[in-house]
Design a protein around this motif. Sequence first.
Motif, mmCIF file in Angstrom:
data_model
loop_
_atom_site.group_PDB
_atom_site.id
_atom_site.type_symbol
_atom_site.label_atom_id
_atom_site.label_comp_id
_atom_site.label_asym_id
_atom_site.label_seq_id
_atom_site.Cartn_x
_atom_site.Cartn_y
_atom_site.Cartn_z
ATOM 1 N N SER A 92 0.845 -1.194 0.000
ATOM 2 C CA SER A 92 0.000 0.000 0.000
ATOM 3 C C SER A 92 0.878 1.240 0.000
ATOM 4 O O SER A 92 1.641 1.448 0.934
ATOM 5 C CB SER A 92 -0.917 -0.016 1.231
ATOM 6 O OG SER A 92 -1.736 1.129 1.261
ATOM 7 N N CYS A 93 0.765 2.053 -1.033
ATOM 8 C CA CYS A 93 1.634 3.219 -1.195
ATOM 9 C C CYS A 93 0.808 4.509 -1.115
ATOM 10 O O CYS A 93 0.054 4.832 -2.041
ATOM 11 C CB CYS A 93 2.351 3.139 -2.537
ATOM 12 S SG CYS A 93 3.386 4.569 -2.921
ATOM 13 N N PRO A 94 0.933 5.281 -0.029
ATOM 14 C CA PRO A 94 0.201 6.552 0.073
ATOM 15 C C PRO A 94 0.710 7.564 -0.953
ATOM 16 O O PRO A 94 1.898 7.605 -1.259
ATOM 17 C CB PRO A 94 0.506 7.032 1.501
ATOM 18 C CG PRO A 94 1.075 5.842 2.210
ATOM 19 C CD PRO A 94 1.734 5.012 1.164
ATOM 20 N N VAL A 95 -0.197 8.384 -1.446
ATOM 21 C CA VAL A 95 0.161 9.445 -2.397
ATOM 22 C C VAL A 95 -0.069 10.789 -1.712
ATOM 23 O O VAL A 95 -1.052 10.959 -0.974
ATOM 24 C CB VAL A 95 -0.678 9.358 -3.691
ATOM 25 C CG1 VAL A 95 -0.215 10.406 -4.704
ATOM 26 C CG2 VAL A 95 -0.576 7.960 -4.296
ATOM 27 N N TYR A 96 0.837 11.738 -1.957
ATOM 28 C CA TYR A 96 0.776 13.039 -1.292
ATOM 29 C C TYR A 96 0.608 14.162 -2.317
ATOM 30 O O TYR A 96 0.981 14.022 -3.486
ATOM 31 C CB TYR A 96 2.050 13.266 -0.478
ATOM 32 C CG TYR A 96 2.318 12.160 0.509
ATOM 33 C CD1 TYR A 96 1.719 12.158 1.764
ATOM 34 C CD2 TYR A 96 3.150 11.090 0.173
ATOM 35 C CE1 TYR A 96 1.938 11.130 2.663
ATOM 36 C CE2 TYR A 96 3.371 10.045 1.067
ATOM 37 C CZ TYR A 96 2.772 10.070 2.309
ATOM 38 O OH TYR A 96 2.995 9.038 3.186
ATOM 39 N N GLN A 97 0.039 15.291 -1.857
ATOM 40 C CA GLN A 97 -0.136 16.448 -2.738
ATOM 41 C C GLN A 97 1.195 17.114 -3.056
ATOM 42 O O GLN A 97 1.402 17.616 -4.153
ATOM 43 C CB GLN A 97 -1.059 17.467 -2.071
ATOM 44 C CG GLN A 97 -2.471 16.977 -1.808
ATOM 45 C CD GLN A 97 -3.310 18.045 -1.128
ATOM 46 O OE1 GLN A 97 -3.345 19.196 -1.559
ATOM 47 N NE2 GLN A 97 -4.001 17.681 -0.059
ATOM 48 N N THR A 98 2.079 17.150 -2.047
ATOM 49 C CA THR A 98 3.394 17.761 -2.197
ATOM 50 C C THR A 98 4.444 16.780 -1.678
ATOM 51 O O THR A 98 4.109 15.706 -1.174
ATOM 52 C CB THR A 98 3.493 19.084 -1.405
ATOM 53 O OG1 THR A 98 3.325 18.798 -0.006
ATOM 54 C CG2 THR A 98 2.419 20.068 -1.850
#
Length: 202
Positions: free
Chosen positions: A30-36
């Motif tokens: 599971s790989c979280p994605v970030y805005q910055t």
Amino acid sequence: MKFLLCLIMLFSGVSNATYAADNAYVMVPSCPVYQTADFSSPLLYNDEPVTLANNSEVVELVVEGDFAKITFNYLDTELEGYVYKYYLSFSKSEQEMYPVFNGSVAHEGAVIYDLQETPTTHTAKAGQGIYLYKGYQHHEKYNAVAIVLEDGSLYYGLMLTSDISPNGINAGLITGIMVIASCLTIIFLLVFIKKKKGGSKG
């Protein structure tokens, strides 16, 4: 010629970003994605945090420090965001998958210890995901963790309980609970001693 040389020097020193624009694959469950390029800026889609599954295909646009800026297809929508660069590989993962993280680092530069409680040269970033593979032991000085090092390897060691936060629980709240529990223990002891003294007088 001098003008061209100046331009090359100028652009080479503008940033430490590395440009790629290559296809890459997620190598964790599971790989979280970030805005910055920051662990505290989760990318949301329909008010839900975006995560990518193992072997999800993305396009890596640029590497900025410990993060990779990517584009990817999510629920038939083209999105752009940042991921921890060590979670990407340029080939589909055949190796052991990293565990799903169930906690995070509470303080920047937190020291990672080996299993003999000896400090190592490794440190962790605030917000970095960790796997508490023995569960969260709030009463212990150390907790056993699995953490991804800067070279992308998975390290099994220990971290101070004060430096970690299990998912869903704020580190400040944990400290507050521990303080309250200690105070209640002292109060109960005082009440018990007082009752015992009162009983002995009778």
